[in-house]
Enzyme design. Structure first.
Site, PDB file in Angstrom:
ATOM      1  N   GLY A   1       0.847  -1.205  -0.209  1.00 37.39           N
ATOM      2  CA  GLY A   1      -0.043  -0.250   0.013  1.00 37.39           C
ATOM      3  C   GLY A   1       0.753   1.364   0.385  1.00 37.39           C
ATOM      4  O   GLY A   1       2.098   1.074  -0.020  1.00 37.39           O
TER       5      GLY A   1
ATOM      6  N   GLY B   1       0.682   5.271   1.802  1.00 36.87           N
ATOM      7  CA  GLY B   1       0.266   6.155   2.802  1.00 36.87           C
ATOM      8  C   GLY B   1       0.693   7.573   2.848  1.00 36.87           C
ATOM      9  O   GLY B   1       1.767   7.963   1.728  1.00 36.87           O
TER      10      GLY B   1
ATOM     11  N   PHE C   1       3.287   8.864   4.428  1.00 36.46           N
ATOM     12  CA  PHE C   1       4.410   8.757   4.418  1.00 36.46           C
ATOM     13  C   PHE C   1       5.443   7.952   3.077  1.00 36.46           C
ATOM     14  O   PHE C   1       6.929   8.521   2.855  1.00 36.46           O
ATOM     15  CB  PHE C   1       5.068   7.649   5.302  1.00 36.46           C
ATOM     16  CG  PHE C   1       6.497   7.099   5.975  1.00 36.46           C
ATOM     17  CD1 PHE C   1       7.323   8.297   6.869  1.00 36.46           C
ATOM     18  CD2 PHE C   1       7.388   6.698   5.565  1.00 36.46           C
ATOM     19  CE1 PHE C   1       8.314   8.305   7.457  1.00 36.46           C
ATOM     20  CE2 PHE C   1       8.698   5.980   5.580  1.00 36.46           C
ATOM     21  CZ  PHE C   1       8.918   6.921   7.161  1.00 36.46           C
ATOM     22  N   GLY C   2       4.972   7.168   2.539  1.00 38.91           N
ATOM     23  CA  GLY C   2       5.226   6.754   1.142  1.00 38.91           C
ATOM     24  C   GLY C   2       5.044   5.198   1.338  1.00 38.91           C
ATOM     25  O   GLY C   2       3.680   5.226   1.612  1.00 38.91           O
TER      26      GLY C   2
ATOM     27  N   ASP D   1      -3.274  11.223  14.456  1.00 36.21           N
ATOM     28  CA  ASP D   1      -3.403  10.586  13.935  1.00 36.21           C
ATOM     29  C   ASP D   1      -4.321   9.639  13.744  1.00 36.21           C
ATOM     30  O   ASP D   1      -4.277   8.228  12.993  1.00 36.21           O
ATOM     31  CB  ASP D   1      -2.531  10.071  12.586  1.00 36.21           C
ATOM     32  CG  ASP D   1      -2.620  10.806  11.424  1.00 36.21           C
ATOM     33  OD1 ASP D   1      -3.975  10.913  10.795  1.00 36.21           O
ATOM     34  OD2 ASP D   1      -1.697  10.328  10.621  1.00 36.21           O
TER      35      ASP D   1
END
Length: 469
Positions: free
Chosen positions: A83, A85, A87-88, A206
């Site tokens: 996947g 997100g 961040f990367g 978060d």
């Protein structure tokens, strides 16, 4: 002595060197009191984090090279992509003691910082600092990291079920059962309670469905600590920060003022709990205007039992405890209060949710009828019994009750005689159905009696011709 060595010496000594005085404790009663905080590091000392093998909390973390992580992910192959997100990208890999002595053989998830993304070194550093020191069954386990040149990577335990967002909103094969949803909510709540109750509190900041990972048994674990920060200590009531997080989950007072407290996490958890109840995303522009923001639309309906039934996830098909849903909805209502002081603590949330797992007043699911295989003697006997309208116990047939079996045979012979002289005026198409049918589909087609498809056709034809006669 260089600044780097001085900084490292300061960090180690400040945590492990006991100070014997009447004003300070001789030893740390709790490991969290010795925990390194983000605030302990100045921007000028961030470079020391590139070598954590000798740091105060780095002994349980493995320091990987970029070459090693390329090897275990097949050079970050797209076939191993799990996947992506903020961040990367995240890739699946496998490590064992052949790669590094002391490593347990296991699948891992390797998160690679996107050098052109919104997050950077500070978020990577936050994950290493928090997850390198905080260990809990409902926090994802950080195995190691890589800090090589400009590259920043993190290596986590692999979570077989992925994240809650995919399971709740993108899994079309089956929906999450009611008790599984409760289990996930309780796991996430326990993780947050642990963070908030640390001697140096941590505000996660978060909380959202995509950051709640699930293992093979659907145990929930919080991940992605890039936005986590140290909470207020002493007489301070809040931490003032720039507003960060995800739209639809952030607490209103935090969005308006930048004042961050543990109650901000409670609000965000309330949004996740509401998603679990309704099966709807926190924000969805494809819904009608008044329903696009889930909290604004659903919260007023949480305290009315009749309205609650209308907003519950229809995919649950009523298979949930009404009392449990009502109590969970009441809890979500409190968590989503616009007034932070009116919200419960995460410890209270856990204590409220856990008893709901024991409620056994969940309605029994729909009956599923399995079409019998042709040639089965037991099924054929059962079908004959239904076809001729004779009611008797299955045990009597199995025990070879001759008198009743003879009655069935006589009625069958009578049907066969009538059938010989009849001409079928209308052919009825055979029922096309899979091997397993729900009761609803069969009742619509066959009425209140259940038959095998082939024999139902014959019975309907007989009834039609008998009417014509």
């Amino acid at each position: 002595m260089s600044f780097k060595k001085l900084a490292m010496k300061y960090f180690i000594l400040s945590c492990f060197k006991a100070k014997c005085s009447d004003l300070q404790p001789k030893v740390c009663e709790k490991t969290s009191s010795c925990r390194l905080s983000l605030s302990d590091l100045s921007n000028s000392s961030l470079s020391i984090m590139s070598d954590l093998s000798n740091s105060l909390f780095g002994s349980n973390l493995h320091i990987f090279t970029l070459k090693e992580l390329k090897l275990i992910t097949q050079n970050f192959s797209k076939s191993n992509l799990l996947g992506e997100g903020g961040f990367g990208q995240v890739f699946k890999g496998f490590v064992d003691d052949k790669l590094r002595p002391g490593l347990e053989a296991q699948c891992v998830a390797v998160k690679v910082l996107d050098l052109e993304g919104k997050q950077g070194h500070r978020e990577w550093l936050a994950e290493v600092i928090f997850l390198g020191q905080l260990k809990h069954s409902h926090l994802v386990n950080l195995i190691g990291y890589c800090c090589e040149d400009e590259h920043r990577l993190l290596v986590y335990e692999y979570m077989e079920r992925g994240n809650l967002e995919n399971k709740l909103f993108k899994c079309y094969s089956a929906t999450l059962p009611w008790l599984t949803r409760l289990k996930i909510a309780i796991g996430a709540a326990k993780g947050l309670a642990f963070l908030h109750e640390e001697q140096k509190p941590v505000i996660y900041r978060d909380v959202k469905a995509s950051n709640i990972l699930l293992d093979s048994d659907y145990n929930a674990k919080l991940s992605d600590f890039g936005l986590a920060t140290d909470g207020p200590e002493g007489d301070k009531t809040h931490v003032t920060t720039s507003v960060m997080g995800t739209h639809g989950y952030a607490a209103p007072e935090y969005v308006m003022t930048g004042h961050l407290t543990a109650m901000s996490d409670v609000f965000s958890f309330g949004v996740v709990l509401l998603e679990l109840l309704t099966g709807k995303r926190s924000v969805d522009k494809n819904r009608p205007n008044r329903e696009q923001n889930l909290v604004e639309w659903a919260r007023p309906q949480l305290k009315d039992l009749h309205k609650l039934e209308r907003i519950m996830d229809p995919r649950l098909d009523g298979q949930y405890s009404t009392e449990g849903a009502r109590k969970a909805a009441s809890l979500a209502y409190q968590c989503l209060s616009n007034h932070p002081r009116s919200r419960p603590t995460m410890r209270t949330v856990v204590k409220t949710l856990e008893p709901l797992l024991d409620l056994n007043n969940i309605p029994i699911g729909h009956f599923v009828y399995v079409v019998p295989n042709e040639g089965s003697s037991e099924n054929s006997m059962q079908t004959r019994r239904q076809e001729v309208g004779y009611e008797c116990d299955d045990d009597e047939l199995r025990n070879g009750n001759k008198s009743e079996a003879e009655k069935i045979e006589k009625k069958e012979k009578g049907h066969n005689r009538r059938r010989k002289g009849l001409r079928h005026k209308r052919q009825i198409k055979p029922l096309r159905s899979p091997t397993v049918n729900s009761d609803t589909a069969l009742y619509k087609t066959l009425g209140t009696s259940l038959y095998s498809p082939k024999e139902v056709v014959e019975t309907k034809c007989i009834d039609q011709n008998m009417t014509d006669i």
